[in-house]
Write a protein that holds these residues in place. Sequence first.
Motif, PDB file in Angstrom:
ATOM      1  N   PHE A  13       0.843  -1.211   0.000  1.00  0.00           N
ATOM      2  CA  PHE A  13       0.000   0.000   0.000  1.00  0.00           C
ATOM      3  C   PHE A  13       0.881   1.265   0.000  1.00  0.00           C
ATOM      4  O   PHE A  13       0.864   2.058  -0.961  1.00  0.00           O
ATOM      5  N   ILE A  14       1.662   1.469   1.051  1.00  0.00           N
ATOM      6  CA  ILE A  14       2.453   2.700   1.153  1.00  0.00           C
ATOM      7  C   ILE A  14       3.563   2.694   0.098  1.00  0.00           C
ATOM      8  O   ILE A  14       3.831   3.704  -0.568  1.00  0.00           O
ATOM      9  N   ASP A  33      10.230  -6.299  -3.704  1.00  0.00           N
ATOM     10  CA  ASP A  33       9.146  -6.913  -2.917  1.00  0.00           C
ATOM     11  C   ASP A  33       9.210  -8.420  -3.146  1.00  0.00           C
ATOM     12  O   ASP A  33       9.698  -8.877  -4.183  1.00  0.00           O
ATOM     13  N   ASN A  34       8.673  -9.201  -2.186  1.00  0.00           N
ATOM     14  CA  ASN A  34       8.623 -10.657  -2.405  1.00  0.00           C
ATOM     15  C   ASN A  34       7.185 -11.164  -2.483  1.00  0.00           C
ATOM     16  O   ASN A  34       6.951 -12.365  -2.433  1.00  0.00           O
ATOM     17  N   TYR A  39      -1.462 -10.816   2.303  1.00  0.00           N
ATOM     18  CA  TYR A  39      -2.711 -10.630   1.531  1.00  0.00           C
ATOM     19  C   TYR A  39      -2.413 -10.913   0.067  1.00  0.00           C
ATOM     20  O   TYR A  39      -1.246 -11.041  -0.312  1.00  0.00           O
ATOM     21  N   LYS A  44      -1.205  -6.920  -4.871  1.00  0.00           N
ATOM     22  CA  LYS A  44       0.121  -6.272  -4.875  1.00  0.00           C
ATOM     23  C   LYS A  44       0.619  -6.062  -6.300  1.00  0.00           C
ATOM     24  O   LYS A  44       1.246  -5.046  -6.601  1.00  0.00           O
ATOM     25  N   ASP A  63      13.428 -11.331  -1.442  1.00  0.00           N
ATOM     26  CA  ASP A  63      13.040 -11.386  -0.027  1.00  0.00           C
ATOM     27  C   ASP A  63      14.133 -10.692   0.789  1.00  0.00           C
ATOM     28  O   ASP A  63      15.318 -11.040   0.651  1.00  0.00           O
ATOM     29  N   VAL A  64      13.752  -9.739   1.616  1.00  0.00           N
ATOM     30  CA  VAL A  64      14.769  -8.986   2.376  1.00  0.00           C
ATOM     31  C   VAL A  64      15.495  -9.867   3.403  1.00  0.00           C
ATOM     32  O   VAL A  64      16.497  -9.444   3.983  1.00  0.00           O
ATOM     33  N   LEU A  85      10.481  -0.348   3.652  1.00  0.00           N
ATOM     34  CA  LEU A  85       9.083  -0.454   4.091  1.00  0.00           C
ATOM     35  C   LEU A  85       8.645  -1.909   4.244  1.00  0.00           C
ATOM     36  O   LEU A  85       7.599  -2.179   4.848  1.00  0.00           O
ATOM     37  N   TYR A 153       4.140  -7.384  16.996  1.00  0.00           N
ATOM     38  CA  TYR A 153       4.390  -6.473  15.867  1.00  0.00           C
ATOM     39  C   TYR A 153       5.073  -5.191  16.364  1.00  0.00           C
ATOM     40  O   TYR A 153       6.104  -4.773  15.819  1.00  0.00           O
ATOM     41  N   LYS A 157       9.019  -3.646  15.690  1.00  0.00           N
ATOM     42  CA  LYS A 157       9.376  -2.306  15.195  1.00  0.00           C
ATOM     43  C   LYS A 157      10.341  -1.616  16.177  1.00  0.00           C
ATOM     44  O   LYS A 157      11.226  -0.879  15.763  1.00  0.00           O
ATOM     45  N   VAL A 181      -2.301   4.712   8.436  1.00  0.00           N
ATOM     46  CA  VAL A 181      -2.350   5.337   7.115  1.00  0.00           C
ATOM     47  C   VAL A 181      -3.518   4.739   6.315  1.00  0.00           C
ATOM     48  O   VAL A 181      -3.770   3.540   6.387  1.00  0.00           O
ATOM     49  N   ARG A 187      -4.311  -1.599   2.680  1.00  0.00           N
ATOM     50  CA  ARG A 187      -4.269  -3.039   2.989  1.00  0.00           C
ATOM     51  C   ARG A 187      -5.658  -3.534   3.355  1.00  0.00           C
ATOM     52  O   ARG A 187      -6.355  -2.877   4.125  1.00  0.00           O
TER      53      ARG A 187
HETATM   54  P1  NAD Z   1       1.800  -3.713   2.977  1.00  0.00           P
HETATM   55  O1  NAD Z   1       1.653  -5.089   3.519  1.00  0.00           O
HETATM   56  O2  NAD Z   1       0.780  -3.240   2.005  1.00  0.00           O
HETATM   57  O3  NAD Z   1       3.235  -3.526   2.367  1.00  0.00           O
HETATM   58  C1  NAD Z   1       4.378  -4.242   2.820  1.00  0.00           C
HETATM   59  C2  NAD Z   1       5.045  -4.881   1.628  1.00  0.00           C
HETATM   60  O4  NAD Z   1       6.228  -5.555   2.085  1.00  0.00           O
HETATM   61  C3  NAD Z   1       4.169  -5.939   0.940  1.00  0.00           C
HETATM   62  O5  NAD Z   1       4.027  -5.665  -0.441  1.00  0.00           O
HETATM   63  C4  NAD Z   1       4.916  -7.252   1.163  1.00  0.00           C
HETATM   64  O6  NAD Z   1       4.794  -8.162   0.084  1.00  0.00           O
HETATM   65  C5  NAD Z   1       6.339  -6.753   1.351  1.00  0.00           C
HETATM   66  N1  NAD Z   1       7.146  -7.719   2.119  1.00  0.00           N
HETATM   67  C6  NAD Z   1       6.771  -8.387   3.242  1.00  0.00           C
HETATM   68  N2  NAD Z   1       7.744  -9.231   3.609  1.00  0.00           N
HETATM   69  C7  NAD Z   1       8.761  -9.077   2.723  1.00  0.00           C
HETATM   70  C8  NAD Z   1      10.030  -9.690   2.577  1.00  0.00           C
HETATM   71  N3  NAD Z   1      10.451 -10.633   3.436  1.00  0.00           N
HETATM   72  N4  NAD Z   1      10.823  -9.304   1.551  1.00  0.00           N
HETATM   73  C9  NAD Z   1      10.404  -8.356   0.658  1.00  0.00           C
HETATM   74  N5  NAD Z   1       9.189  -7.753   0.738  1.00  0.00           N
HETATM   75  C10 NAD Z   1       8.379  -8.114   1.761  1.00  0.00           C
HETATM   76  O7  NAD Z   1       1.843  -2.737   4.257  1.00  0.00           O
HETATM   77  P2  NAD Z   1       1.772  -1.140   4.344  1.00  0.00           P
HETATM   78  O8  NAD Z   1       0.538  -0.796   5.073  1.00  0.00           O
HETATM   79  O9  NAD Z   1       2.048  -0.548   3.026  1.00  0.00           O
HETATM   80  O10 NAD Z   1       2.999  -0.873   5.325  1.00  0.00           O
HETATM   81  C11 NAD Z   1       4.290  -0.525   4.855  1.00  0.00           C
HETATM   82  C12 NAD Z   1       5.214  -0.358   6.059  1.00  0.00           C
HETATM   83  O11 NAD Z   1       4.714   0.656   6.930  1.00  0.00           O
HETATM   84  C13 NAD Z   1       5.369  -1.607   6.912  1.00  0.00           C
HETATM   85  O12 NAD Z   1       6.688  -1.653   7.399  1.00  0.00           O
HETATM   86  C14 NAD Z   1       4.401  -1.366   8.065  1.00  0.00           C
HETATM   87  O13 NAD Z   1       4.780  -2.081   9.210  1.00  0.00           O
HETATM   88  C15 NAD Z   1       4.559   0.133   8.240  1.00  0.00           C
HETATM   89  N6  NAD Z   1       3.402   0.779   8.855  1.00  0.00           N
HETATM   90  C16 NAD Z   1       2.230   0.865   8.174  1.00  0.00           C
HETATM   91  C17 NAD Z   1       1.153   1.507   8.762  1.00  0.00           C
HETATM   92  C18 NAD Z   1      -0.164   1.664   8.050  1.00  0.00           C
HETATM   93  O14 NAD Z   1      -1.070   2.289   8.620  1.00  0.00           O
HETATM   94  N7  NAD Z   1      -0.332   1.152   6.828  1.00  0.00           N
HETATM   95  C19 NAD Z   1       1.272   2.053  10.058  1.00  0.00           C
HETATM   96  C20 NAD Z   1       2.473   1.933  10.717  1.00  0.00           C
HETATM   97  C21 NAD Z   1       3.554   1.310  10.101  1.00  0.00           C
END
Ligand code: NAD
Length: 322
Positions: A13-14, A33-34, A39, A44, A63-64, A85, A153, A157, A181, A187
């Motif tokens: 998403f972000i 991204d992996n 979801y 994605k 994969d990170v 992210l 979780y 962080k 967000v 998401r």
């Molecule tokens: P999201 O799940 O939509 O995006 C995260 C992405 O990371 C996904 O596309 C996923 O496939 C990828 N990912 C997960 N594991 C991975 C790996 N091992 N290797 C490579 N890629 C991997 O989530 P989001 O809401 O976009 O959040 C983005 C970041 O912001 C995250 O770190 C989340 O913890 C943080 N965050 C989000 C919010 C929010 O409100 N959305 C709030 C606080 C923090």
Amino acid sequence: MSKTALVTGAAGFIGSHLVERLAQRGYRVLAVDNFDSYYPRAMKEANLRSAMASGSVAFAEVDVRDYTRLRALFQKTPADVVVHLAARPGVRPSFETPHVYMDINVRGTLNMLMACREFNVPKMLFASSSSVYGSVEAPAYEERTPCRPLSPYGASKVAGEALCSAAAGEMSVMALRFFTVYGPRQRPDMAIANFSKRITAGEPVTLYGDGSSSRDYTYISDTITGIVSALEADLPGYNVFNLGRGMPLHLRDLVRLIELGLDVPADVRFEPDQPGDPQTTCADITRARTMLGYKPTVAPQEGVIRYTEWLQESQREFAASR
Ligand code: NAD
């Protein structure tokens, strides 16, 4: 010459919104991204398609947690800045599989910091969360408020931030604490997306507690502007910033805004509070405002309507494509 930004979690998403904005600003972007299974991959891939249409963007499915693949990536594409992210998100599910959260969120962050150091990347931004704070008595969380996370979780962080702090020095590292967000492509597990889908389908919506809990909902374009300001700020060492809005909204008022946007009444049910959920979240954004010029502009009254309009448009497109 344009700068290269490596963005992990770019299909999320972000991440997909950030990739879009960076490409529009003239950055070359390496999106990583992996397609983690949290979801559906199809969602994605759709996020990434929109993001990649916006300019000079390359994609790598990595994969990170895989340091060998990361090294190859950094070797091939020298980055000026990394925005990390990628993570397993979600407070409640983190109680079910805490080890997965530690593995992705902590080991993944360590790998990114190590790769930045090995390949002399001068700056890394880390996606942290309001979940690091836990339940805070004060009206708003300042960055110096002690971190007492309530979930695995949140703990993952806090650990990520500790690694960032330890790695900063020659390299500038920033932890950006995002606050709930929302916006297009949100998401599917998050409240606004989940409630909107259920209300549209005529299904009941479950509110945990009595609806008086509140969240500091932040519209995606404000979060992205904050990330870009941090990315372009010249701040050495380790810095932490709250990127919220500083004006929480009650859950029951959020549901009213969604009803208004969708023009459908909600069938609301109440369940007891869930572990890991604080009663309220509210960012004190003084530091980000002063040091980054961060100034959120989209109120929930406008942002939720923008979200529901986007949702209805995508549902129409989906129906037309079948
Ligand atoms: P999201 O799940 O939509 O995006 C995260 C992405 O990371 C996904 O596309 C996923 O496939 C990828 N990912 C997960 N594991 C991975 C790996 N091992 N290797 C490579 N890629 C991997 O989530 P989001 O809401 O976009 O959040 C983005 C970041 O912001 C995250 O770190 C989340 O913890 C943080 N965050 C989000 C919010 C929010 O409100 N959305 C709030 C606080 C923090």
